[in-house]
Design a protein around this motif. Sequence first.
Motif, short mmCIF file in Angstrom:
data_model
loop_
_atom_site.label_atom_id
_atom_site.label_comp_id
_atom_site.label_asym_id
_atom_site.label_seq_id
_atom_site.Cartn_x
_atom_site.Cartn_y
_atom_site.Cartn_z
N VAL A 1 0.87 -1.18 0.00
CA VAL A 1 0.00 0.00 0.00
C VAL A 1 0.91 1.23 0.00
CG1 VAL A 1 -1.89 1.21 1.14
CG2 VAL A 1 -1.73 -1.29 1.32
N ALA A 2 1.04 1.88 -1.15
CA ALA A 2 1.98 2.99 -1.28
C ALA A 2 1.63 4.15 -0.36
CB ALA A 2 2.04 3.45 -2.73
N HIS A 3 0.34 4.39 -0.14
CA HIS A 3 -0.11 5.51 0.70
C HIS A 3 -1.05 4.95 1.77
CE1 HIS A 3 1.62 8.24 -2.25
NE2 HIS A 3 0.99 7.54 -3.18
N PRO A 4 -0.52 4.41 2.84
CA PRO A 4 -1.38 3.76 3.83
C PRO A 4 -2.31 4.72 4.56
CG PRO A 4 0.90 3.78 4.57
CD PRO A 4 0.92 4.22 3.15
N ILE A 5 -1.85 5.95 4.87
CA ILE A 5 -2.68 6.90 5.61
C ILE A 5 -2.46 8.30 5.04
CG2 ILE A 5 -3.26 7.91 7.84
CD1 ILE A 5 -2.04 5.44 9.17
N HIS A 6 -3.57 8.95 4.64
CA HIS A 6 -3.54 10.34 4.21
C HIS A 6 -4.14 11.23 5.29
CE1 HIS A 6 -2.10 10.14 0.14
NE2 HIS A 6 -3.10 9.40 -0.31
N VAL A 7 -3.57 12.42 5.47
CA VAL A 7 -4.18 13.50 6.25
C VAL A 7 -4.65 14.54 5.24
CG1 VAL A 7 -3.76 15.34 7.91
CG2 VAL A 7 -2.79 13.07 8.30
N ARG B 1 -9.95 17.45 -2.47
CA ARG B 1 -10.26 18.83 -2.09
C ARG B 1 -10.67 18.97 -0.63
NH1 ARG B 1 -14.10 20.45 -7.13
NH2 ARG B 1 -13.68 18.43 -8.05
N SER B 2 -10.66 17.89 0.10
CA SER B 2 -11.07 17.92 1.51
C SER B 2 -9.93 18.40 2.39
CB SER B 2 -11.51 16.52 1.96
OG SER B 2 -12.61 16.08 1.20
N GLY B 3 -10.27 19.19 3.40
CA GLY B 3 -9.26 19.68 4.32
C GLY B 3 -8.73 18.57 5.22
N PRO B 4 -7.65 18.85 5.94
CA PRO B 4 -6.99 17.81 6.73
C PRO B 4 -7.80 17.40 7.95
CG PRO B 4 -5.96 19.93 7.13
CD PRO B 4 -6.93 20.13 6.02
N GLY B 5 -7.66 16.14 8.32
CA GLY B 5 -8.17 15.64 9.58
C GLY B 5 -7.01 15.41 10.54
N ARG B 6 -7.30 14.64 11.59
CA ARG B 6 -6.29 14.27 12.57
C ARG B 6 -6.13 12.75 12.57
NH1 ARG B 6 -9.12 14.97 16.84
NH2 ARG B 6 -10.96 15.74 15.74
N GLN C 1 0.96 9.26 7.06
CA GLN C 1 0.86 10.64 7.50
C GLN C 1 0.10 10.68 8.83
OE1 GLN C 1 -1.08 12.85 4.39
NE2 GLN C 1 0.67 12.74 3.00
N THR C 2 0.51 11.55 9.72
CA THR C 2 -0.17 11.72 11.00
C THR C 2 -0.28 13.20 11.32
OG1 THR C 2 1.90 11.56 12.26
CG2 THR C 2 0.68 9.51 11.89
N ALA C 3 -1.23 13.53 12.20
CA ALA C 3 -1.39 14.92 12.61
C ALA C 3 -2.31 14.99 13.81
CB ALA C 3 -1.97 15.76 11.47
#
Length: 322
Positions: A257-263, A267-272, A287-289
């Motif tokens: 899975v090249a992109h396991p987690i997106h923040v 066009r959607s704003g970032p989550g946590r 990605q984490t935040a």
Amino acid sequence: MRHRAFTAAIIAVVVSISTLVAVKAAGAAVATADGFASVDALGQNGTTGGAAGPTVTVTTAAQLADYAGRNTPFTILVQGRITFDDMITVVANKSIIGVGSTATIDGGGLQLGSTTRPGNNVIIRNLTFVNASDDSISVTNAAHHVWIDHNDLSNGYDGLLDIKRKSTFVTVSWNHFHHHSKSTLVGHSDSWTQDVGYLKVTYHHNYFDGTDQRHPRVRFGDPVHVYNNYYRDNPLYGIASTENAGVLVEANYFRNVAHPIHVGYDRSGPGRVVERGNIYENSGAPQTAGTVADPRQWYSYTLDNPATLPTTVPAGAGVGKI
């Protein structure tokens, strides 16, 4: 006399075993909802479905729509393949459970609740959903206490499983998602801010098998708890947290899975996102935040060793395994 007594005893044992097998084949094995579906909230203590009412068996779309739409509790056993178009509305206090490993919803889907008739306290287990003309399962219109467990979902038109429009206290467990792009969405749209404060969902022990995206894609939900799932060959991404959603991702296994987690996504704003204890085999960095509320404020759970998931999840997820 001894011979007759012995024979009678053997027959009794065989009958007991046959009865047990039949009960399990009907999806009535002893089990209860866990995760957010188990929480005592909104006037509902856990998710019991149609346990308070009679059990019926359906073999046609008309029968399924009839019992699913009644105002009293029912356990509805689906036998064989039921073919229809569009969505059947499921109202409160229903268990819809496939018999054996061949019960199939073909061409249509199940919508939990309408704007006037809520789909609260609903269980859907042991069913194959294929070729849906819209969503395979739509948890919507403020449905709460819903358990989606041990189903097989593939080849739909839109989402295989969408949870939206103020729905909450939902558990999605031991399902096999495959041969599809948009697997499971949490949150209706970026502009539907009425979802803020709702959409508390648990995902555990699901098999996301070659599906493209949305495992899940979350807007606004807080927290959404994603643990002990197996991700394999997901070409776009695994999980996306957007629009200030709070997603805890723990002890999952990501393979190829090249992109396991997106923040944030598209066009959607970032989550946590908080991630911990996951395994990333031949996969990119997550990605984490920010911070996310601890689900143990609502329920207890025990994590499996994520290294075991490539074996245990495919063996246990899907139909014919409860």
